[in-house]
Design a protein around this motif. Structure first.
Motif, PDB file in Angstrom:
ATOM      1  N   GLY A  86     -47.697 -23.988 -33.855  1.00 55.37           N
ATOM      2  CA  GLY A  86     -47.867 -25.255 -34.578  1.00 55.37           C
ATOM      3  C   GLY A  86     -46.563 -25.851 -35.067  1.00 55.37           C
ATOM      4  O   GLY A  86     -46.450 -26.264 -36.221  1.00 55.37           O
ATOM      5  N   ASP A  87     -45.569 -25.860 -34.224  1.00 51.17           N
ATOM      6  CA  ASP A  87     -44.292 -26.477 -34.600  1.00 51.17           C
ATOM      7  C   ASP A  87     -43.911 -27.464 -33.493  1.00 51.17           C
ATOM      8  O   ASP A  87     -44.650 -27.619 -32.511  1.00 51.17           O
ATOM      9  CB  ASP A  87     -43.225 -25.384 -34.762  1.00 51.17           C
ATOM     10  N   ASN A  88     -42.802 -28.163 -33.683  1.00 45.65           N
ATOM     11  CA  ASN A  88     -42.335 -29.033 -32.607  1.00 45.65           C
ATOM     12  C   ASN A  88     -40.827 -28.943 -32.464  1.00 45.65           C
ATOM     13  O   ASN A  88     -40.119 -28.519 -33.380  1.00 45.65           O
ATOM     14  CB  ASN A  88     -42.763 -30.481 -32.853  1.00 45.65           C
ATOM     15  N   LEU A  89     -40.327 -29.327 -31.282  1.00 46.31           N
ATOM     16  CA  LEU A  89     -38.905 -29.197 -30.996  1.00 46.31           C
ATOM     17  C   LEU A  89     -38.124 -30.373 -31.545  1.00 46.31           C
ATOM     18  O   LEU A  89     -38.523 -31.524 -31.374  1.00 46.31           O
ATOM     19  CB  LEU A  89     -38.688 -29.104 -29.476  1.00 46.31           C
ATOM     20  N   VAL A  90     -37.031 -30.051 -32.208  1.00 46.83           N
ATOM     21  CA  VAL A  90     -36.125 -31.101 -32.690  1.00 46.83           C
ATOM     22  C   VAL A  90     -34.704 -30.714 -32.280  1.00 46.83           C
ATOM     23  O   VAL A  90     -34.432 -29.548 -31.973  1.00 46.83           O
ATOM     24  CB  VAL A  90     -36.186 -31.240 -34.232  1.00 46.83           C
ATOM     25  N   GLU A  91     -33.830 -31.712 -32.270  1.00 49.40           N
ATOM     26  CA  GLU A  91     -32.457 -31.390 -31.906  1.00 49.40           C
ATOM     27  C   GLU A  91     -31.839 -30.523 -32.997  1.00 49.40           C
ATOM     28  O   GLU A  91     -31.937 -30.814 -34.190  1.00 49.40           O
ATOM     29  CB  GLU A  91     -31.645 -32.672 -31.723  1.00 49.40           C
ATOM     30  N   HIS A  92     -31.203 -29.430 -32.583  1.00 48.75           N
ATOM     31  CA  HIS A  92     -30.557 -28.517 -33.526  1.00 48.75           C
ATOM     32  C   HIS A  92     -29.054 -28.761 -33.432  1.00 48.75           C
ATOM     33  O   HIS A  92     -28.418 -28.425 -32.427  1.00 48.75           O
ATOM     34  CB  HIS A  92     -30.917 -27.066 -33.176  1.00 48.75           C
TER      35      HIS A  92
END
Lengths: 415, 415
Positions: A86-92
């Protein structure tokens, strides 16, 4: 912590590469005192991967994955894990900077799909990768943890040591310690029978027997609150086993027989030569696998034909005619002749039938005679091997020679 | 057929052994044209094992297990599989006879738990084990098949080839044919580059290159409606590869280099002896792994010390002083001296540095010299190995010796 190791990669399912990552990760988790309940391998397939993660979390609190973090389309570990957790990808940002920096150094232009490697689950603890381009991460939810690492073993092991291990140490509840005892000359069933009361009564330490290429090992493992307690528990049980079966044990530290023999020869400065027939050079080859052994190993003769035995070792033709080449007498003359010739402290010889052909009346395949000249005496041992295959027979024959040399050295010590 | 490979063994989860069984089984299933969707590993634990079987059958029609068929209490694969498949264990007479017969031969007394190995599911097709004591079996139910094999790789691979493969061939939908070409003296990248146009254009046959312990192989595989079509497709592609790279190919039938050399020596009645230094007997051991080789192999000398080289082979002290023991000159004198002594048709020798220590100015680890006396001439070959590790170096050195012997025999044929 109950854990599962999940490998992602179609090339593993094709049998194109051996899954050494799961070996390494298992060893490391066991050393941390975590139980490994499952290994899973799936291809780069979203549905099967998420199914495996769901399944593992039913039983386990920790999943460690490797593979599927690359830049190409079929790499989908991160996307799948996000969906399940239950998460989503973001720019790190730090990962993006490292990626840009790294490509500059190499003079590579970043492609569109490269940027994918700097996208991370928003709630993740990110692990930087100083040996490659794909960072790893840990993601926690409701007491369940998933850790994702890149697939190339060199990148994975470095990331484990630098980042994952310190991360996991926070979750250690117990200390674990184990010892592996190595046996020769005793089968697994018979070994288990002799230890059955201990095995039946076991709780901690646990006792497990394994058969491996003609040898047996017993692992004694303990998991306690402190390392000292675990060590003491293992030592106590080890003592009992040694007192019962010490004569068959050549190492209580998981040392191979050839290493034990090589070490003793080098420590004591005992020189050695060998004369082989049926093992065809395998004894010499095995012994010389020990680095530095040239200090004590003078020479080996592979006297395959009767003629070579007569020529090189002075075996009498008469002895061969009377007793055949497969005899205690010939083994004895081989060892004695080698001693005459070389003056090495130990001269070990072997003759026998490795098969598949070559048997004679009263001389079945698997029968070997080992001679050992040492301290003014020539001993001969007769061994009936199980005759599994030519190569197994030769391997077992070499172990028997090493065992005889080992016992000779030990006995000499007693005097 | 969609399939899963299930390994049973706590020692795998401890990271004590590498799971090579799943590699082998995957390769074999892929060669049969079956898809491998999952690898699973569980410990000797009834609940988890049956859960894995249930799970695999959701998605797959075939499960192949290895491990957990031993005589001891923690071996429970059979019991669990019976539970899942709705069968029960009964005494299997031929297995019992084989067990009793085997123990008689060895002079072992059967223990109570040994008998467990002769109990088989009542509806099973039993696979006998000619390399160990645990038979395997196949059990079918509602179109689902589970095949259980013993864990020791040697037993498992033999059983697969002898029994499981013929059993599974009935379930093949297409005809599969393949050939494995074996190369020596050419690296995988360079090989791939030379075949890139073929690899890029491939559909069927497929072309796959593998690097393996210093050698390379190329597998050409075709999956067609009939075996004839598949064979023809493979033959056409093989011809192209041979015409390009024939000089590096020593077998187009997946025959090992030592088997090729052994076969030629035996067919032509060429006798051989060897003198080894850095390989420590590994050449003799490798050559004598060929059954029947005693007809042509006279003897091997492992002259490890300089003294042994002088004593046994008549190498001149002067040559050693001038050129060191790691020299073309010493290799040449070793081969010539051995020929003097034995009169064998081929006398092959080696000297060099296997490492990790032992290097000298101008003589790095990995440098070897191979001498070969044959047909009145002594040739010497200098090889610079990659120096991966002591054992890899020794292995590669032996391959180089075999390659030199192989080329000598072939060239002699041309004259």
């Amino acid at each position: 912590m109950r854990s599962a190791v999940l490998s992602v990669g179609t090339e593993i399912l094709f049998g194109q590469i051996t899954n050494t990552n799961s070996v390494y990760i298992s060893q490391q988790l066991n050393l941390l005192g975590f139980d490994v309940l499952y290994h899973y391998t799936v291809g780069d397939n979203d549905g099967r991967l998420s199914e495996m993660v769901d399944l593992a979390f039913k039983d386990c609190d920790l999943i460690i994955t490797s593979g599927g973090l690359g830049p190409t389309e079929d790499d989908m570990t991160k996307e799948t894990v996000c969906k399940v957790m239950g998460d989503n990808l973001v720019e790190h940002e730090p990962s993006m900077e490292a990626l840009v920096e790294g490509s500059k150094k190499l003079g590579h232009k970043l492609t569109e799909n490269n940027y994918k490697q700097a996208m991370m689950p928003s709630k993740a603890t990110v692990f930087d990768n100083d040996a490659g381009s794909a960072p790893g991460f840990a993601l926690e939810k409701n007491g369940k943890i998933i850790i994702c690492m890149p697939g190339p073993p060199r990148e994975m092991t470095r990331m484990f040591q630098r980042r994952v291990k310190p991360f996991l140490e926070k979750y250690q509840d117990k200390a674990i310690y184990y010892k592996t005892l190595r046996f020769f000359g005793k089968g697994e069933s018979s070994l288990e029978t002799d230890l059955l009361d201990l095995i039946d009564a076991q709780k901690d330490p646990t006792i497990a027997t394994y058969a491996k290429e003609g040898e047996c090992t017993v692992r004694v493992a303990s998991k306690r609150d402190t390392l000292e307690e675990a060590k003491k528990a293992v030592a106590d049980t080890t003592d009992i086993i040694v007192s019962r079966l010490g004569q068959y044990i050549y190492s209580i530290d998981d040392e191979e027989l050839v290493q034990v023999v090589g070490r003793k020869l080098l420590e004591k400065g005992i020189t050695i030569s060998c004369a082989e027939s049926c093992t065809g050079g395998m004894f010499a080859e095995t012994l010389t696998s020990v680095p530095g052994i040239s200090e004590v190993f003078d020479r080996g003769l592979v006297t395959y034909t009767a003629n070579a035995k007569i020529d090189e070792l002075g075996v009498r033709e008469d002895t061969i005619t009377k007793h055949t080449v497969y005899s205690a007498e010939v083994a004895k003359e081989m060892a004695a002749g080698l001693y005459e010739k070389t003056g090495s402290n130990i001269c070990v010889s072997i003759t026998g039938i490795a098969g598949p052909g070559g048997e004679m009346p009263g001389k079945p395949v698997g029968l070997i005679y080992i001679g050992c000249a040492f301290a003014g005496d020539v001993k001969v041992r007769e061994v009936h091997m199980r005759n599994v295959s030519r190569n197994w027979n030769r391997h077992y024959a070499v172990l028997s020679m090493l065992d005889m040399v080992n016992k000779c050295i030990d006995e000499a010590n007693l005097n």
